[in-house]
Design a protein around this motif. Sequence first.
Motif, PDB file in Angstrom:
ATOM      1  N   PRO A 171     -31.893  82.574 -31.443  1.00 20.43           N
ATOM      2  CA  PRO A 171     -30.920  82.676 -30.357  1.00 20.43           C
ATOM      3  C   PRO A 171     -30.361  81.301 -30.031  1.00 20.43           C
ATOM      4  O   PRO A 171     -31.029  80.280 -30.218  1.00 20.43           O
ATOM      5  N   LEU A 172     -29.135  81.261 -29.551  1.00 18.88           N
ATOM      6  CA  LEU A 172     -28.483  80.002 -29.202  1.00 18.88           C
ATOM      7  C   LEU A 172     -28.215  79.949 -27.706  1.00 18.88           C
ATOM      8  O   LEU A 172     -27.868  80.957 -27.080  1.00 18.88           O
ATOM      9  N   ASN A 173     -28.370  78.760 -27.138  1.00 22.33           N
ATOM     10  CA  ASN A 173     -28.049  78.536 -25.734  1.00 22.33           C
ATOM     11  C   ASN A 173     -27.200  77.270 -25.633  1.00 22.33           C
ATOM     12  O   ASN A 173     -27.642  76.182 -26.015  1.00 22.33           O
ATOM     13  N   LEU A 174     -25.970  77.438 -25.152  1.00 26.66           N
ATOM     14  CA  LEU A 174     -25.025  76.326 -25.056  1.00 26.66           C
ATOM     15  C   LEU A 174     -24.635  76.091 -23.603  1.00 26.66           C
ATOM     16  O   LEU A 174     -24.521  77.042 -22.814  1.00 26.66           O
ATOM     17  N   LEU A 175     -24.437  74.829 -23.252  1.00 24.04           N
ATOM     18  CA  LEU A 175     -23.941  74.507 -21.919  1.00 24.04           C
ATOM     19  C   LEU A 175     -22.429  74.414 -21.977  1.00 24.04           C
ATOM     20  O   LEU A 175     -21.866  73.663 -22.784  1.00 24.04           O
ATOM     21  N   LEU A 176     -21.763  75.184 -21.114  1.00 27.24           N
ATOM     22  CA  LEU A 176     -20.321  75.216 -21.058  1.00 27.24           C
ATOM     23  C   LEU A 176     -19.877  74.656 -19.710  1.00 27.24           C
ATOM     24  O   LEU A 176     -20.230  75.204 -18.670  1.00 27.24           O
ATOM     25  N   LEU A 177     -19.130  73.577 -19.745  1.00 24.77           N
ATOM     26  CA  LEU A 177     -18.677  72.935 -18.514  1.00 24.77           C
ATOM     27  C   LEU A 177     -17.167  73.058 -18.388  1.00 24.77           C
ATOM     28  O   LEU A 177     -16.438  72.811 -19.351  1.00 24.77           O
ATOM     29  N   GLY A 178     -16.703  73.426 -17.209  1.00 23.06           N
ATOM     30  CA  GLY A 178     -15.281  73.486 -16.939  1.00 23.06           C
ATOM     31  C   GLY A 178     -14.867  72.275 -16.145  1.00 23.06           C
ATOM     32  O   GLY A 178     -15.430  71.991 -15.088  1.00 23.06           O
ATOM     33  N   SER A 179     -13.885  71.553 -16.659  1.00 20.38           N
ATOM     34  CA  SER A 179     -13.405  70.353 -15.985  1.00 20.38           C
ATOM     35  C   SER A 179     -12.009  70.604 -15.474  1.00 20.38           C
ATOM     36  O   SER A 179     -11.079  70.778 -16.259  1.00 20.38           O
ATOM     37  N   ASP A 180     -11.856  70.654 -14.151  1.00 21.61           N
ATOM     38  CA  ASP A 180     -10.547  70.904 -13.562  1.00 21.61           C
ATOM     39  C   ASP A 180      -9.903  69.567 -13.245  1.00 21.61           C
ATOM     40  O   ASP A 180     -10.035  69.017 -12.166  1.00 21.61           O
ATOM     41  N   SER A 181      -9.187  69.017 -14.226  1.00 27.66           N
ATOM     42  CA  SER A 181      -8.600  67.692 -14.048  1.00 27.66           C
ATOM     43  C   SER A 181      -7.459  67.695 -13.035  1.00 27.66           C
ATOM     44  O   SER A 181      -7.146  66.677 -12.444  1.00 27.66           O
ATOM     45  N   ARG A 182      -6.802  68.874 -12.869  1.00 29.72           N
ATOM     46  CA  ARG A 182      -5.637  68.979 -11.979  1.00 29.72           C
ATOM     47  C   ARG A 182      -4.644  67.854 -12.253  1.00 29.72           C
ATOM     48  O   ARG A 182      -4.085  67.245 -11.348  1.00 29.72           O
ATOM     49  N   ALA A 183      -4.442  67.594 -13.567  1.00 33.21           N
ATOM     50  CA  ALA A 183      -3.596  66.461 -13.938  1.00 33.21           C
ATOM     51  C   ALA A 183      -2.192  66.578 -13.349  1.00 33.21           C
ATOM     52  O   ALA A 183      -1.579  65.581 -12.987  1.00 33.21           O
ATOM     53  N   GLU A 184      -1.713  67.816 -13.227  1.00 35.33           N
ATOM     54  CA  GLU A 184      -0.343  67.971 -12.738  1.00 35.33           C
ATOM     55  C   GLU A 184      -0.243  67.582 -11.273  1.00 35.33           C
ATOM     56  O   GLU A 184       0.839  67.342 -10.756  1.00 35.33           O
ATOM     57  N   GLU A 185      -1.373  67.515 -10.571  1.00 31.84           N
ATOM     58  CA  GLU A 185      -1.339  67.139  -9.166  1.00 31.84           C
ATOM     59  C   GLU A 185      -1.448  65.634  -8.985  1.00 31.84           C
ATOM     60  O   GLU A 185      -1.367  65.119  -7.893  1.00 31.84           O
TER      61      GLU A 185
ATOM     62  N   GLY B 204     -12.858  65.693 -17.155  1.00 30.37           N
ATOM     63  CA  GLY B 204     -14.171  65.272 -16.721  1.00 30.37           C
ATOM     64  C   GLY B 204     -14.185  64.742 -15.307  1.00 30.37           C
ATOM     65  O   GLY B 204     -15.237  64.441 -14.767  1.00 30.37           O
ATOM     66  N   GLU B 205     -12.993  64.603 -14.673  1.00 30.37           N
ATOM     67  CA  GLU B 205     -12.964  64.085 -13.311  1.00 30.37           C
ATOM     68  C   GLU B 205     -13.669  65.039 -12.361  1.00 30.37           C
ATOM     69  O   GLU B 205     -14.347  64.623 -11.431  1.00 30.37           O
ATOM     70  N   ARG B 206     -13.515  66.331 -12.600  1.00 35.53           N
ATOM     71  CA  ARG B 206     -14.206  67.333 -11.792  1.00 35.53           C
ATOM     72  C   ARG B 206     -14.888  68.327 -12.724  1.00 35.53           C
ATOM     73  O   ARG B 206     -14.344  68.685 -13.754  1.00 35.53           O
ATOM     74  N   SER B 207     -16.067  68.751 -12.340  1.00 34.45           N
ATOM     75  CA  SER B 207     -16.749  69.785 -13.113  1.00 34.45           C
ATOM     76  C   SER B 207     -16.992  70.962 -12.184  1.00 34.45           C
ATOM     77  O   SER B 207     -17.936  70.968 -11.403  1.00 34.45           O
ATOM     78  N   ASP B 208     -16.098  71.926 -12.246  1.00 36.59           N
ATOM     79  CA  ASP B 208     -16.126  73.031 -11.296  1.00 36.59           C
ATOM     80  C   ASP B 208     -16.856  74.264 -11.807  1.00 36.59           C
ATOM     81  O   ASP B 208     -17.063  75.202 -11.056  1.00 36.59           O
ATOM     82  N   THR B 209     -17.191  74.291 -13.075  1.00 34.68           N
ATOM     83  CA  THR B 209     -17.815  75.470 -13.657  1.00 34.68           C
ATOM     84  C   THR B 209     -18.983  75.050 -14.541  1.00 34.68           C
ATOM     85  O   THR B 209     -18.834  74.169 -15.384  1.00 34.68           O
ATOM     86  N   ILE B 210     -20.129  75.678 -14.323  1.00 30.79           N
ATOM     87  CA  ILE B 210     -21.321  75.400 -15.129  1.00 30.79           C
ATOM     88  C   ILE B 210     -21.837  76.739 -15.644  1.00 30.79           C
ATOM     89  O   ILE B 210     -22.208  77.609 -14.848  1.00 30.79           O
ATOM     90  N   ILE B 211     -21.840  76.904 -16.955  1.00 25.60           N
ATOM     91  CA  ILE B 211     -22.226  78.189 -17.548  1.00 25.60           C
ATOM     92  C   ILE B 211     -23.234  77.963 -18.663  1.00 25.60           C
ATOM     93  O   ILE B 211     -23.065  77.074 -19.500  1.00 25.60           O
ATOM     94  N   LEU B 212     -24.259  78.773 -18.668  1.00 26.91           N
ATOM     95  CA  LEU B 212     -25.190  78.838 -19.780  1.00 26.91           C
ATOM     96  C   LEU B 212     -24.744  80.008 -20.650  1.00 26.91           C
ATOM     97  O   LEU B 212     -24.732  81.151 -20.203  1.00 26.91           O
ATOM     98  N   LEU B 213     -24.332  79.723 -21.874  1.00 31.14           N
ATOM     99  CA  LEU B 213     -23.922  80.775 -22.799  1.00 31.14           C
ATOM    100  C   LEU B 213     -25.084  81.089 -23.726  1.00 31.14           C
ATOM    101  O   LEU B 213     -25.548  80.228 -24.469  1.00 31.14           O
ATOM    102  N   HIS B 214     -25.536  82.338 -23.677  1.00 27.02           N
ATOM    103  CA  HIS B 214     -26.626  82.790 -24.538  1.00 27.02           C
ATOM    104  C   HIS B 214     -26.071  83.711 -25.614  1.00 27.02           C
ATOM    105  O   HIS B 214     -25.378  84.692 -25.320  1.00 27.02           O
TER     106      HIS B 214
END
Length: 361
Positions: free
Chosen positions: A91-105, A113-123
């Motif tokens: 089985p595989l377990n990966l860490l998935l991070l969402g980075s909301d840079s909001r560059a357009e703002e 990588g400026e913000r990490s709004d999502t943390i997911i363990l993918l199994h």
Amino acid sequence: MDSGTDVVSDAPAEGSEVEPAPRTGWFGAMPGWKKALVVLTALVLVMVTGIAGAGWFLYHRYDAKVERAALMPSRPAEAVARSEENWQSGPLNLLLLGSDSRAEENGGTSPIGERSDTIILLHINKERNHATFISIPRDSYVYVPPGGGWKGGKNKINSAYAFGGAPLTVETVTALTGVPLDGAVIADFASIREMVDAVDGVNVCVESKVTSLHTGRVWQPGCHDMDGGTALDFVRQRYGVEGGDFGRMKNQQLVVQATIAKVESSGALKNPLELDTLLGIAADSLTVDEDLNLRDLAFAVRDIRATDIDYRTVPARTASLKTSAGTAVELDPELSKAMFAAAAGGTMEEWLYEYPQTGRP
């Protein structure tokens, strides 16, 4: 059903030897790399993904677009060897991070990588026919190991990224879950806009009222057509959502599910130009660990269908725990321990069967 661009008014057990059922329909008949793309497109929209490859041409074409970085902390030789075995047959377990840079703002200058709004363990199970996205609330009050300017101690889990980036987040999630991680991926949250527009919008069925603090949009319970900008606005909402961060995680999952359905039904995978667009968006949004082999990842998910994906959130006792770091989420110690043990032991499907609703946001 309304237009998503308008403001809505306020009114079998894992490890069994049973042969899988034959796959039917056009999706079941698709080449393996295209099946992988369906799942990997979903990962992009949950702030993580890989890219699929049809041989060396596609692999090199899209692998070159992906940014590489040292996302994993240094590991002892035995841990590396165990992970290599998992990529082959476990089985595989990966860490998935969402980075909301909001560059357009910020004039387009904010780095991923400026913000990490999502943390997911993918199994991904060892049979490679089922995946589970386990969302970890960003405000979970957990032990964060020493790193950066942090001396170690209890804090909100998303502080790990601020103190020590992805490597410290990997250490923190490992300490929390007891699950050895086999890789890490970061994706820019803003890629949702492009991905949804690439499939000409999605239809998202909202379960509870959502109000946008950014645009004033209001989504009442029901189904809504959303273009890319609307979908991005929708999944960013945290405060105008029932359940706060738990509600936002659920809404992210709803957009992912809607996008998978649209990709499968639109014929995008049969159109070379649309396919190239989807793959390009996915690749451009990614930062992956320098040692992660994207061909291996595509191979691992090539037989996973939309109906083979489950979405869960780590069970919590309360979202109003008073701490020195502010109001935080207290995870349920017994239920979360059982969930993590299932991921570590490769028995996630049995856990899902035993607790069909537990952990949903």
